[in-house]
Write a protein that holds these residues in place. Structure first.
Motif: not given
Length: 399
Positions: A244-256, A278-288, A392-397
């Motif tokens: 959903s739009s509420a759980n979109r997560l900038p992945l590189l920010d989270q990894v940093r 790549d700072a442009d990659l966004v995934v969905n995530d909930e609960g950390g 290598s952890l692969t996650l759908p965008l």
């Protein structure tokens, strides 16, 4: 009747009912002249001029298990595709000797044969099965636990019904191993506490002995806290993710953010940490969940890296462009090839533990695996002893 035997009993009853229905349908079809044996084939082609009677074909197509029809020459004339994957049929023939012997007995004397059978998945099907379960490639075939029913239709035809109960048995094995491992992990703290209580109860206070016991209690409690924390993370890692739009997560920010939190641990062991991507990659995530997975992967890399070593974490787009890939690279001890197929199992602990990893309970990589599964992604490993490891952890965008 045990809990495990209930679904098996239900499956056997259902198989028996379907077996009788199929035999009746086939006999009725033959009696009405709608079955011409020469064209009774399992793999339809333009040359096949005959089909199963409508009733039998419908029943076979509706069956939840595996069905096989064998003619007088032991040729498989109709078979479910899974019969090949389960190692019962190959090249239009029964290849398991136990099943073939039961077919011969049923053809000679009629009646019905019920028995348990364990087969192995042919190697060409193993990779497909492992991909479905997100398991690393294995060199050996997978065991299959089967309930088999064999009965005669007439003088020429015998039907074999196979109920695959492998998932139920594997689940029971995982459950039992899980309970045993948790119980074993609890023994350490309770024994240490009991020993300290005995020393205090005697009243002959040996300060050094009490100090040693207290240190053992503290170490055991730390390990127990670690296990409880990881079990909670494992439960959280299996919670479904609804994009959903509420759980979109900038992945590189989270990894940093995750790596920064682990920096003091890396500094304590003299291991360098770097992050890029790549700072442009966004995934969905909930609960950390992603934070938990990356935490465990980086902690592992730190734990197995030598002092003065380096761990690199990168976030890149997959080759197909529809996924993001988090890679955690170390140059540490590496993982033996035989162990690589087991490292994602709960509570699995390799033999090469050190002072940094001694308090682990073998849940870190299982957590990372479940995060991948929950996100409909994947996790893989490349490693060689003495050359380090790359996870290598692969996650759908994000959708």
């Amino acid at each position: 009747m045990t809990l495990m035997s209930i679904p098996v009993a239900v499956a056997l009853v259902a198989a028996a009912v379907l077996f009788v229905a199929i035999v009746v349908a086939l006999v009725l079809g033959m009696a009405t002249g709608r079955v011409r044996i020469a064209g009774f084939r399992g793999h339809s082609s333009a040359d096949d001029g005959d089909d199963l009677p409508d009733e039998a074909a419908t029943l076979l197509s509706m069956m939840p298990g595996v069905s096989i029809v064998v003619d007088a020459n032991d040729e498989v004339v109709r078979s479910s595709p899974d019969a090949y994957r389960l190692g019962v049929v190959a090249d239009d023939a029964i290849v398991d000797r136990t099943v073939l012997d039961a077919v011969h007995e049923a053809r000679r004397s009629g009646g019905k044969r019920l028995f348990d059978l364990t087969t192995t998945t042919p190697q060409r099907y193993v990779a497909e099965a492992n991909r479905a379960e997100h398991v690393e490639s294995r060199t050996s075939s997978r065991p299959n636990w089967l309930k088999v029913t064999v009965g005669r239709i007439d003088d020429r035809f015998v039907i074999v019904l196979v109920n695959d109960v492998s998932d139920a048995i594997r689940f029971a094995q995982v459950r039992d191993a899980f309970i045993i491992n948790v119980s074993e992990q609890l023994l350490g703290p309770t024994e240490a506490l009991g020993k300290l209580a005995d020393e205090l109860e005697k009243g002959e206070l040996d300060g050094q002995q009490i100090a040693r016991d207290a240190r053992q209690v503290r170490s055991s409690c730390d390990k127990l806290n670690h296990m409880v924390s990881d079990l909670l993370l494992l439960i959280r890692a299996q919670e479904p993710i609804t994009p959903s739009s509420a759980n979109r997560l900038p992945l590189l920010d989270q990894v940093r953010e995750t790596v920064e939190r682990l920096q003091p641990q890396a500094d304590r062991f003299g291991v360098g940490l770097t992050v890029s991507g790549d700072a442009d990659l966004v995934v969905n995530d909930e609960g950390g969940q992603i934070d938990s997975a990356v935490t465990k992967l980086v902690e592992n890399a730190i734990g197995y890296s030598p002092e003065g070593g380096a761990v690199g974490v990168s976030v890149t787009r997959s080759k197909g462009g529809d996924s993001a890939v988090i890679r955690v690279i170390d140059h540490g001890a590496g993982i033996d090839k035989k162990a690589q197929s087991r490292i994602f199992e709960r509570f699995y602990r390799g033999a090469d533990q050190n002072a940094r990893t001694a308090d682990g309970v073998g849940l870190g990589l299982a957590i990372a695996k479940h995060v991948a599964l929950t996100h409909h992604g994947d996790i893989t490993v490349w490693s060689a002893p003495g050359q380090g490891s790359t996870f290598s952890l692969t996650l759908p965008l994000a959708q």
